[in-house]
Every structure is written in structure tokens, then in C-alpha cells.
Design an enzyme around this catalytic site. Structure first.
Site, PDB file in Angstrom:
ATOM      1  N   LYS A  12       0.834  -1.196   0.000  1.00  0.00           N
ATOM      2  CA  LYS A  12       0.000   0.000   0.000  1.00  0.00           C
ATOM      3  C   LYS A  12       0.874   1.254   0.000  1.00  0.00           C
ATOM      4  O   LYS A  12       1.857   1.340   0.749  1.00  0.00           O
ATOM      5  CB  LYS A  12      -0.924  -0.001   1.217  1.00  0.00           C
ATOM      6  CG  LYS A  12      -1.959   1.116   1.195  1.00  0.00           C
ATOM      7  CD  LYS A  12      -2.985   0.944   2.311  1.00  0.00           C
ATOM      8  CE  LYS A  12      -4.051   2.038   2.236  1.00  0.00           C
ATOM      9  NZ  LYS A  12      -5.111   1.873   3.260  1.00  0.00           N
ATOM     10  N   SER A  25      -9.596   2.908   1.435  1.00  0.00           N
ATOM     11  CA  SER A  25      -8.410   3.461   0.823  1.00  0.00           C
ATOM     12  C   SER A  25      -7.460   2.416   0.244  1.00  0.00           C
ATOM     13  O   SER A  25      -6.548   2.751  -0.518  1.00  0.00           O
ATOM     14  CB  SER A  25      -7.660   4.324   1.837  1.00  0.00           C
ATOM     15  OG  SER A  25      -7.179   3.556   2.928  1.00  0.00           O
ATOM     16  N   SER A  37     -11.239   0.950   5.356  1.00  0.00           N
ATOM     17  CA  SER A  37     -10.311   0.940   4.226  1.00  0.00           C
ATOM     18  C   SER A  37      -9.758  -0.422   3.848  1.00  0.00           C
ATOM     19  O   SER A  37      -9.179  -0.579   2.775  1.00  0.00           O
ATOM     20  CB  SER A  37      -9.147   1.897   4.503  1.00  0.00           C
ATOM     21  OG  SER A  37      -9.590   3.234   4.460  1.00  0.00           O
TER      22      SER A  37
END
Length: 470
Positions: free
Chosen positions: A81, A156, A180
Site C-alpha cells: 500500500k 483506501s 479501508s
């Protein structure tokens, strides 16, 4: 390309590399080929480190040939990420301020994955500073849903979820404050797990005692989520809230007969959240699967009053303390919605934060009492199916206007405020072919129990086996 490689489970790939049926180089190259073939359509992996990854794969093969004991993720490619700091690999957080930022050190979750043998192939896209459940930013643009390229992949950890769904890598690290890990998993037909606070220790972080945001695993199946959790979890002296349970606890067999479990089902959290009928239309028959498995399922919901204020107050406070100085230095380079969140944090008084902490404690005890009666709570992950990627967020849900980009995520962020572990597992598709996830929430720190319930549902349904048309 090799579909038998890039859609194989992480556990299967790790076993085949350990047994030398495949080399790490073959596995990494197959996934790099897949990234090259499909990533231009979805924009999930935003920084690709092909040469570096192949060098690391070659060294992994050499170590195995020399008799070194392989780690649990030996030879497995992962794109991390883009909010997680990776030494020597660009980490932008989706912000133009950090568009060329290359960290010198790994953060803790990356340390652990690399020590376990994972090979970094790049970074996955995020909304700016991971704020919001739709993945877009001015550095890399929008990540698109692999099941319908006109739709959002969520966020996210949207880049991570889309990449997993497309077979670009078998495991992914993510983070979750308001959904997320769970929301993009639901949107992309993969599995995302929000662990208990402290289960996956975070370092470095500006507020080490904060519990609203956590880091955790994603994969295409629950067993692989458990594998990655076994690597990410466990105590670390750099985190003041790290739990003592060894990570290896989660590398345990997940198969358990769920018969006799008492499960609560709440399609709208007792009327607290509007839910699109397309979502409940998928989940209502999905929940009946548990009855077929011998579980007792009742419609019930814990008292979550105050959870909204708890989440919004502590979230705003955390955004201000982490990004306030950056806003002062670069006010024009932070998106408006995030500027509003930071301003909300600055407007808080000590009494506001204190009230949120009191409400937080009362919420914990009400939820604790609820789970004395039930083994888990079932509810929607997302209140809507994947929405148009051109939107910042849905303007309304089931006819109710959404005043801001948080409101449509209440089915996730109200759960965040409880501190309970929560899993998103594929539960089916709308009539238009869009994925829908089921959220499974367990008692305080009952992470393994939640994974076992999710595994039982997954094995009974097989929804996660439906691949995107790419």
C-alpha cells in the site's frame, strides 16, 4: 502468462516454491506479466519495481538451494500500500507533496513481510493520505473496479483490492480506520480483515496509543488472510498497544463446524444506516447459508449510540495531529475534504475529546454485553454496490442524501468505533454483476474466531472464485 500461477492461493504458491516445483523467479515473473497485461485498465499498481523484484527472487532461489529455511511468504510477490513506507521504493501517500519521496527505512509491517520472504514488486494506489473509500488522487489518478471499469474499486486500500482481484499478486497489506480494508474488499470480491487494535503493531506512527486506525491483511481467500496475519501480528516493543499473542497463532487450521453458533444479523444496524436494496437483496439469501450450516441466526443489533460521535471526533483529532503541520506548510497541496477534516480537528476542545473517550468506553461495554449473547454480528460491509468512478462519493443511499464523504461508510466506521475485529468476505453479486461483501464482526480480540466463521461461509458459497472479466 500463467493463470495457474497468478490466481493460485498464497499458501499453494508458497508450498510449491518451498518444494521447488516453482522458482521464486517464475512466480514473480508471472505476476509481473499479469501487471503489465491488466494494470493499464485498472490502475491498481502505481509504482512497479520489476528489476528489483527479479533480483530479489533470484537471491531467494539461491538461498533455498543453499539449504536456508524459507519463511512463510518465501518467494511471494506483493505490491505494498502506497501509504506504507518501503525502503528504496517510492512512497507517495497519493499526495503531490510526496510524489518523489523514497523512504530510507521500512515501516514495521513491511519489515515483517520482507523478513518472512515476501518480494516487493511495487506499490498500490490510495486516495490522498488514505482519506476516503474511493481510490483517486492527483498523482496517479483513479483506480477502477475490475468487475466494471466504470465503477470505483473502493478505498483506501483500493489499489490493493483491485490488484488482488486481477491476480497481480496473491497477498496485500492495507490499513483501516473507517473501512479501508473492508470496503474495497467488498467492492472487488476479495477478503479484507480489520484486526483488533494492537493485533498488528504499527511503527512509526505519531500517536502510538491511538486505536481507531489499524493495519491488516487482504487476500483472495480467508486462509491466505490468516497466513498474512500470522506474519503481521505479534508483539513489538516499539508499539505501546501491541498485543502479546504470537503471530503464529493465526497460522492454525480454520476449518471448524459452525453448527450451534449464535449469530446476529442486522441489515441496517437497527435503522442507523440506509442500505441500497441491491445490497440487502444479495445479503439476505447469503445470511441463510449460516442457517443451513446449523447456526442460530436472529435479527439483532448492539446499541451503537454515540459511535458516530466517537469516530468522527477521534478521527478529526488524529488527522489534525498527523497532518496539521503539513497543512500549514502546503495548504494548496491538500485536497479540500481533507483540509476540512483537519480544520474539524483544530476546532475540537479538550472537553470534546474527553466526551468522545467517555462515549467510547460506554460503547465498549454495551458491545461487550451484546457478544455475551452472540458469537458474531453479520451486516453489510458497504451500504451501496460499487458506484461510478467519476464521483467522489455517492450523493445518496436508498433515497437519503449523504452530507459528506464519510456518511455512506457508516456501516464500516460505526464498527471501527467498537474496536472489534471485522472481516469482509465475498457474498455474491448484484443483478448487474457487481460484488457485494458480508461483514462479520466478532467480540473484542476474537480475531481467529471471526476468521473461522468467514472461512466456513466462504467454503459453503465459493463467491470469491468468480474472477473479473479481464
Amino acid at each position: 502468462m500463467s493463470p495457474e500461477i497468478h490466481f493460485a492461493s498464497a499458501r499453494e504458491l508458497a508450498r510449491r516454491v518451498r518444494d521447488r516445483e516453482l522458482s521464486a523467479r517464475e512466480v514473480v515473473q508471472a505476476h509481473l506479466d499479469r501487471i503489465e497485461a491488466v494494470n493499464p485498465q485498472v490502475n491498481a499498481v502505481v509504482t512497479v519495481e520489476a528489476e528489483r523484484a527479479l533480483r530479489e527472487a533470484a537471491r531467494a532461489d539461491e538461498r533455498l538451494a543453499a539449504g536456508a529455511e524459507p519463511g512463510p511468504l518465501h518467494g511471494l510477490p506483493v505490491a505494498h500500500k502506497d501509504t506504507h513506507a518501503t525502503a528504496g521504493i517510492r512512497t507517495t501517500s497519493g499526495s503531490p507533496i510526496f510524489a518523489d519521496h523514497v523512504p530510507d527505512t521500512d515501516e514495521l509491517v513491511i519489515e515483517r513481510m520482507r523478513a518472512a520472504g515476501a518480494i516487493a514488486v511495487g506499490k498500490t494506489n490510495v486516495p490522498e493520505f488514505a482519506a476516503g473509500s474511493h481510490t483517486f488522487n492527483t498523482v496517479f489518478g483513479v483506480t477502477r473496479n475490475p468487475y466494471d471499469l466504470s465503477r470505483s474499486a473502493g478505498g483506501s486500500s483500493g489499489g490493493a483490492a483491485a490488484a488482488l482481484a486481477c491476480g497481480m499478486h496473491p497477498l496485500a497489506d492495507g490499513s483501516d480506520m473507517g473501512g479501508s480494508l473492508r470496503n474495497p474488499a467488498s467492492f472487488c470480491n476479495v477478503v479484507g480483515f480489520r484486526p483488533s487494535p494492537g493485533r498488528v503493531p504499527a511503527w512509526p506512527v505519531p500517536a502510538g496509543w491511538a486505536t481507531m486506525g489499524v493495519q491488516g491483511p487482504m487476500a483472495r481467500e480467508v486462509a491466505d488472510v490468516a497466513l498474512l496475519l500470522s506474519v503481521l501480528a505479534g508483539p513489538d516493543p516499539r508499539s505501546p498497544i501491541a498485543l502479546d499473542t504470537p503471530g503464529g497463532t493465526f497460522d492454525a487450521p480454520l476449518a471448524r463446524d459452525p453448527a450451534g453458533l449464535r449469530l446476529a444479523w442486522s441489515p441496517d444496524l437497527g435503522g442507523m444506516v440506509p442500505v441500497d436494496p441491491a445490497v440487502t437483496g444479495v445479503l439476505e439469501p447469503a445470511v441463510k447459508v449460516f442457517t443451513d450450516l446449523g447456526c442460530v441466526v436472529e435479527e439483532a443489533c448492539p446499541d451503537l449510540s454515540g459511535a458516530d460521535e466517537v469516530f468522527r471526533t477521534l478521527r478529526a483529532w488524529q488527522w489534525e495531529l498527523s497532518l496539521g503541520p503539513l497543512l500549514d506548510a502546503c495548504p494548496d497541496d491538500i485536497k479540500p475534504s481533507l483540509r476540512e477534516n483537519i480544520a474539524a480537528g483544530r476546532a475540537l476542545s479538550g472537553a470534546d475529546v474527553g466526551r468522545a473517550e467517555v462515549l467510547h468506553t460506554a460503547l465498549f461495554h454495551r458491545v461487550r454485553a451484546f457478544f455475551e449473547r452472540y458469537d458474531a454480528l453479520l451486516l453489510p460491509v458497504s451500504q451501496v454496490p460499487p458506484f461510478e468512478a467519476s464521483l467522489e462519493y455517492p450523493g445518496e443511499v436508498a433515497g437519503r442524501p449523504m452530507p459528506d464523504y464519510l456518511e455512506w461508510m457508516r456501516s464500516c466506521f460505526l464498527v471501527s468505533a467498537t474496536g472489534c475485529p471485522a472481516l469482509s468476505v465475498p457474498a455474491g453479486f448484484t443483478s448487474g454483476g457487481l460484488p457485494v461483501g458480508l461483514q462479520i464482526v466478532g467480540p473484542h480480540r476474537a480475531d481467529l474466531a471471526v476468521l473461522r466463521i468467514g472461512h466456513a461461509f466462504e467454503q459453503a458459497t465459493g463467491h470469491g472464485l468468480r474472477r473479473p472479466p479481464l
